[in-house]
Design an enzyme around this catalytic site. Structure first.
Site, short mmCIF file in Angstrom:
data_model
loop_
_atom_site.label_atom_id
_atom_site.label_comp_id
_atom_site.label_asym_id
_atom_site.label_seq_id
_atom_site.Cartn_x
_atom_site.Cartn_y
_atom_site.Cartn_z
CB CYS A 61 -0.91 0.00 1.22
SG CYS A 61 -0.03 0.14 2.77
CB ALA A 64 4.08 -0.59 1.97
NE ARG A 95 12.55 -1.95 0.93
CZ ARG A 95 13.20 -0.87 0.53
NH1 ARG A 95 13.60 0.01 1.43
NH2 ARG A 95 13.44 -0.66 -0.73
CG HIS A 194 7.71 4.40 -4.15
ND1 HIS A 194 7.57 3.50 -5.15
CD2 HIS A 194 7.94 3.70 -3.02
CE1 HIS A 194 7.74 2.28 -4.67
NE2 HIS A 194 7.96 2.38 -3.37
#
Lengths: 490, 70
Positions: A61, A64, A95, A194
């Protein structure tokens, strides 16, 4: 066996047959056979569209994309996951964006800060709580350079004014406070996150030191953009640039910091690794500060040499000579690695299904090892990514956009690749199908994979996975036994 | 009236980039490209056409402008 374009299209048709007619029609637009002569993808593949109801997608999403990808790796900010506790906790430190510093003192990206929304916050709004959290955090972590507010879904739904809180808190604590409107329901995938995060950097961070003349620039300053330092990727890239005589003044955003981001405008060149997640801010910096950007690829010696030359061509003769020297220094080491692993990996076929960049970027590294990429797909790429993919991939290779789990499994059953590179959601499915698998989002707890040092690890990892003796143990001994051994026993 | 960024790519072509859609397309025809006037009708590689209010002088690229769909 390598398939030609007709065979690949035939395969796509056969896999799509299972779907209801309307779904099949939609999904057909996301699948294609590669034709390297294509320049533009918008006529042949549909990308960045909402996943269909009822299919299993691997997408994330907007939260994220913003908190996990872009903001998460910045080491000196406190990322508040504003909303219920789960989003922050389950995305915490997964990550492996490496940083230097002391956790909880001057580095904070492995800690989960959340406003832990309860029913009463949803009913009465969470703005007061948020302001209190920010001042509390400032007391607890005085060395932090800023605070970001990463909205989770409820914030957008109840309409909290986090921008107002951010402005007021920034005045109160005298630091950067960034509201990021990355509610999970926005957009079709993490890709919008992003973009939202890039916009928040543009609006709230980037111009912070524009009036500060203190920075001493050199003609060789560059910035690494779109490298998240997964397993140390940015570090193994950075050393190559430094060996060439360039000075890396900022890393976006792996092992990056707020002051670094604010001095980025002094760089002569923006080096963009992950185009999908950071092209927005690169384009903005080009417009505002006139600094050009350049895409590069640090996977595998062939692409590294190509990229180093491309970067050096932007600077003077001395840098170009240095680049040749760096390439010449590492080439024998790379040749030794290829000599060691290529015989063990030659001719193996790979299928990739990763985020928005790697399906095209790692192809060169596999080819250096004599491997062949027979299928590639992106979770959340846009059409401009596919424009860049066609040239990298061999003719007739299968391309799948936002592949559903059914499609991916069917393609794997039919194509029988020797190795699959994808995410954690796919990993165990393919392990159970008996196919070697590498997790290509965060390198399966390994890495770095960027740069010359990274290629050595990449080659070892691929060999370790593919030639692992466990794959021969998948059949029970009595099923494996050939006729001769049975005769010999009798 | 989309907001677009105009820039020159490495090959020197004028590129039309719709920020909101991440859509990048090269400009194949520009009505006024010379000094004196820069802008007007432009045609993209995919065949779509847009109108840009002409500038007096060629602007410094990249530049974000508003264009009209034709």
């Amino acid at each position: 066996m390598t398939m030609n374009r007709q065979e690949t299209e035939q395969l796509i048709q056969e896999v799509l047959e299972v779907y209801p007619e309307a779904t099949g029609k939609q999904r057909a637009k996301h699948l294609m056979a590669n034709d390297p002569s294509l320049e533009k993808s918008n006529k042949c593949i549909v990308a960045n569209k909402k996943a269909l109801p009822g299919v299993m997608t691997a997408r994330g999403c907007a939260y994220a994309g913003a908190k996990g990808v872009v903001w998460g790796p910045v080491k000196d900010v406190l990322n508040i996951s504003h909303g219920p506790v789960g989003c922050g906790q389950f995305s915490r430190a997964g990550r492996r964006n490496y940083v230097t510093g002391h956790s909880g003192v001057n580095v904070f990206n492995d800690i989960n800060f959340t406003s832990d929304f309860q029913e009463k916050d949803v009913v009465f709004g969470g703005d007061k709580k948020l302001a209190k959290i920010i001042s509390e955090l400032d007391t607890l972590f005085p060395l932090a350079k800023g605070v970001t507010i990463q909205s989770e879904c409820p914030i957008g739904l109840i309409g909290d004014d986090i921008e107002a809180v951010a402005k007021k808190s920034a005045r109160d604590i005298g630091k950067v406070v960034v509201p990021v409107r990355c509610e999970g329901f926005r957009g079709v995938s993490q890709s919008l996150g992003h973009h939202v995060a890039n916009d928040s950097l543009r609006d709230w961070v980037l111009h912070g030191r524009d009036d500060d003349p203190g920075f001493e620039a050199t003609p060789y300053d560059v910035a690494i953009t779109g490298d998240y330092n997964i397993g140390g990727d940015a570090w193994s890239s950075r050393v190559l640039l430094e060996e060439m005589g360039l000075r890396v003044i900022a890393q976006w955003s792996g092992d990056g910091s707020i002051p670094e981001m604010q001095i980025t405008r002094h760089a002569k060149l923006n080096l963009l690794h992950c185009y999908r997640s950071m092209n927005y801010i690169s384009r903005h910096m080009e417009e505002k500060y006139g600094m050009p950007w350049m895409e590069y690829n640090f996977f595998g010696p062939t692409k590294i040499a190509e990229s180093l030359r491309k970067i050096a061509a932007f600077f003077d003769g001395a840098i170009q000579e240095n680049a040749e020297r760096v390439i010449a220094k590492y080439q024998p080491i790379m040749d030794a690695i290829i000599a060691k692993y290529r015989p063990r990996l030659e001719g193996k076929r790979v299928m990739l299904f990763v985020g928005g960049l790697r399906p095209r970027h790692v192809i060169g590294a596999y080819e250096d090892l004599g491997m062949e990429v027979i299928g590639a797909g992106y979770e959340f790429a846009h059409n401009d990514d596919y424009d860049r993919t066609f040239k990298e991939l061999q003719d007739g290779a299968l391309i799948y956009d936002d592949a559903t789990s059914f499609e991916l499994e069917s393609f794997v059953e039919r194509l029988k690749p020797d190795l699959i590179g994808s995410g954690i959601k796919e990993k165990y499915v393919f392990h159970k199908m008996g196919i070697p698998f590498r997790q290509m989002h965060s390198w399966d707890y390994s890495g770095p994979y960027h740069g010359y040092d990274g290629f050595a690890i990449f080659a070892r990892d691929m060999d370790m996975t593919l030639n692992n003796p466990c794959w021969q143990k998948l059949k029970a001994p009595w099923q494996r036994a050939s006729a001769e051994t049975i005769q010999a026993a009798a | 009236m989309p907001n677009v960024m105009l820039r020159n790519n490495a090959a020197g072509q004028l590129v039309f980039y719709v920020t909101k859609k991440d859509h990048e397309e090269t400009v194949v025809a520009l009505e006024h490209a010379g000094p004196g006037a820069w802008g007007g009708e432009m045609e993209l590689a995919d065949g779509s056409r847009f109108y840009l209010e002409p500038f007096d002088q060629p602007p410094k690229l990249p530049l974000t402008v508003r264009v009209k769909r034709l």
